[in-house]
Motif scaffolding. Structure first.
Motif, PDB file in Angstrom:
ATOM      1  N   ASP A 186       0.812  -1.220   0.000  1.00 28.48           N
ATOM      2  CA  ASP A 186       0.000   0.000   0.000  1.00 28.48           C
ATOM      3  C   ASP A 186       0.842   1.265   0.000  1.00 28.48           C
ATOM      4  OD1 ASP A 186      -2.236  -1.530  -0.086  1.00 28.48           O
ATOM      5  OD2 ASP A 186      -2.961  -1.047   1.922  1.00 28.48           O
ATOM      6  N   ASN A 187       1.994   1.248   0.676  1.00 30.10           N
ATOM      7  CA  ASN A 187       2.835   2.442   0.719  1.00 30.10           C
ATOM      8  C   ASN A 187       3.314   2.833  -0.675  1.00 30.10           C
ATOM      9  OD1 ASN A 187       2.655   2.780   3.509  1.00 30.10           O
ATOM     10  ND2 ASN A 187       4.421   1.464   3.901  1.00 30.10           N
ATOM     11  N   ILE A 188       3.687   1.828  -1.472  1.00 26.64           N
ATOM     12  CA  ILE A 188       4.137   2.109  -2.840  1.00 26.64           C
ATOM     13  C   ILE A 188       2.964   2.564  -3.696  1.00 26.64           C
ATOM     14  CG2 ILE A 188       5.180   1.110  -4.926  1.00 26.64           C
ATOM     15  CD1 ILE A 188       6.711  -0.818  -3.106  1.00 26.64           C
TER      16      ILE A 188
ATOM     17  N   GLU B 235       8.037   9.593 -15.091  1.00 30.66           N
ATOM     18  CA  GLU B 235       7.636   8.951 -13.837  1.00 30.66           C
ATOM     19  C   GLU B 235       7.375   7.468 -14.040  1.00 30.66           C
ATOM     20  OE1 GLU B 235       4.424  11.543 -13.045  1.00 30.66           O
ATOM     21  OE2 GLU B 235       5.605  12.918 -11.799  1.00 30.66           O
ATOM     22  N   PHE B 236       6.799   7.108 -15.193  1.00 28.91           N
ATOM     23  CA  PHE B 236       6.538   5.693 -15.488  1.00 28.91           C
ATOM     24  C   PHE B 236       7.846   4.914 -15.577  1.00 28.91           C
ATOM     25  CE2 PHE B 236       5.932   2.294 -18.691  1.00 28.91           C
ATOM     26  CZ  PHE B 236       4.939   1.569 -18.062  1.00 28.91           C
ATOM     27  N   LEU B 237       8.821   5.440 -16.345  1.00 27.79           N
ATOM     28  CA  LEU B 237      10.109   4.752 -16.478  1.00 27.79           C
ATOM     29  C   LEU B 237      10.851   4.714 -15.145  1.00 27.79           C
ATOM     30  CD1 LEU B 237      11.314   6.141 -19.936  1.00 27.79           C
ATOM     31  CD2 LEU B 237      10.205   3.951 -19.446  1.00 27.79           C
ATOM     32  N   GLY B 238      10.684   5.765 -14.336  1.00 28.40           N
ATOM     33  CA  GLY B 238      11.296   5.766 -13.015  1.00 28.40           C
ATOM     34  C   GLY B 238      10.746   4.665 -12.125  1.00 28.40           C
ATOM     35  N   LEU B 239       9.428   4.428 -12.213  1.00 27.69           N
ATOM     36  CA  LEU B 239       8.819   3.343 -11.435  1.00 27.69           C
ATOM     37  C   LEU B 239       9.375   1.986 -11.854  1.00 27.69           C
ATOM     38  CD1 LEU B 239       5.061   4.446 -11.300  1.00 27.69           C
ATOM     39  CD2 LEU B 239       6.707   4.468  -9.427  1.00 27.69           C
ATOM     40  N   LEU B 240       9.572   1.792 -13.164  1.00 27.41           N
ATOM     41  CA  LEU B 240      10.121   0.521 -13.643  1.00 27.41           C
ATOM     42  C   LEU B 240      11.523   0.283 -13.089  1.00 27.41           C
ATOM     43  CD1 LEU B 240       9.040   0.436 -17.411  1.00 27.41           C
ATOM     44  CD2 LEU B 240       7.871  -0.532 -15.437  1.00 27.41           C
ATOM     45  N   GLU B 241      12.303   1.360 -12.964  1.00 24.99           N
ATOM     46  CA  GLU B 241      13.667   1.233 -12.437  1.00 24.99           C
ATOM     47  C   GLU B 241      13.662   0.983 -10.933  1.00 24.99           C
ATOM     48  OE1 GLU B 241      15.755   4.750 -13.522  1.00 24.99           O
ATOM     49  OE2 GLU B 241      15.826   4.264 -15.670  1.00 24.99           O
TER      50      GLU B 241
ATOM     51  N   TYR C 115      11.111  -0.200  -9.002  1.00 27.82           N
ATOM     52  CA  TYR C 115      10.348  -1.360  -8.543  1.00 27.82           C
ATOM     53  C   TYR C 115      10.350  -2.434  -9.631  1.00 27.82           C
ATOM     54  CZ  TYR C 115       8.729   2.322  -5.397  1.00 27.82           C
ATOM     55  OH  TYR C 115       8.680   3.357  -4.508  1.00 27.82           O
ATOM     56  N   PRO C 116      11.346  -3.327  -9.611  1.00 28.00           N
ATOM     57  CA  PRO C 116      11.446  -4.367 -10.655  1.00 28.00           C
ATOM     58  C   PRO C 116      10.195  -5.222 -10.787  1.00 28.00           C
ATOM     59  CG  PRO C 116      13.457  -4.281  -9.331  1.00 28.00           C
ATOM     60  CD  PRO C 116      12.466  -3.387  -8.657  1.00 28.00           C
ATOM     61  N   LYS C 117       9.410  -5.348  -9.709  1.00 24.02           N
ATOM     62  CA  LYS C 117       8.185  -6.144  -9.791  1.00 24.02           C
ATOM     63  C   LYS C 117       7.246  -5.590 -10.863  1.00 24.02           C
ATOM     64  CE  LYS C 117       7.744  -8.114  -5.138  1.00 24.02           C
ATOM     65  NZ  LYS C 117       6.902  -8.144  -3.915  1.00 24.02           N
TER      66      LYS C 117
END
Length: 226
Positions: free
Chosen positions: A18-20, A110-116, A118-120
């Motif tokens: 939930d925090n993420i 921001e989308f690409l940053g999330l991929l980096e 959070y590998p999940k």
């Protein structure tokens, strides 16, 4: 449904805590689109990722002779727009609201940053893209080898899987697309769609009331036509 509850239903975010999810929701902007409004245009530059929070959309392209070809229909909790963010190319298709729709939007950085971070998310995205590719391959094979009436039945199965709600073995599609849209998905005519829907009703496979369509014994229906 809150932003957090919605993100839990999105396949690429479903395994995050939930925090993420709260952090992701704070990055996203909400946009509204009216029925039939263009959300994305083919060949336009892409810098946003979209999650549908309400309503539904259709993914379309134009054929060489100018006909609309519907590639998919997406509903609440599904996402689109990721391809241009990953490869930097222009949009590969149009996205149009089938009904009034609300979406949550994340920009490319921001989308690409999330991929980096959070590998999940990246792994889940690969799994979802692979699932969509396999499904498209199966649909192309089925549609290319089938007669018009079977193609329409296969299209109803697609709609049931993409937009329907299953209960006690029956699938209800509450906002059935126009018959011309179904024809565009199946590669046939509106008249053939009308005739086939009546035939399927007479055989007891489906039931229609206004824009609501129910597929009875959905698993059996899928076995018969696929």
């Amino acid at each position: 449904m809150s932003k957090i509850d919605l993100l839990r239903t999105v396949p690429i975010f479903s395994e995050l805590n939930d925090n993420i999810l709260i952090k992701i929701s704070e990055l996203m902007q909400v946009r509204s689109y009216a029925k039939e409004q263009m959300i994305l245009m083919e060949e336009a530059l892409g810098d946003s990722f979209f999650v549908i929070s309400s309503g539904s959309v259709k993914i379309t392209r134009l054929s060489e002779d100018g006909r609309e070809v519907i590639l998919a229909m997406l509903g609440e909790g599904e996402f689109f727009g990721e391809m241009s963010l990953l490869d930097g190319e222009t949009r590969s298709a149009n996205v149009i609201a089938i009904e009034d729709a609300e979406v949550m939007v994340l920009n490319r950085g921001e989308f690409l940053g999330l991929l980096e971070r959070y590998p999940k998310i990246a792994i889940s995205l690969l799994e979802e893209l692979t699932r969509r590719l396999r499904k498209s391959d199966q649909q192309i094979e089925s549609l290319s080898l089938s007669d018009a009436e079977k193609r329409i039945a296969i299209t109803l199965i697609r709609l049931a899987e993409e937009l329907g709600v299953i209960k006690l073995g029956a699938v209800t599609i509450r906002n059935l697309p126009y018959q011309q849209d179904i024809a565009n998905m199946a590669g046939t005519s509106r008249e053939t769609v009308s005739r086939t829907l009546k035939l399927l009703e007479e055989k007891g496979y489906i039931e229609r009331t206004g824009k609501i369509l129910i597929v009875h014994k959905f698993d059996q229906f899928r076995r018969v036509f696929t």
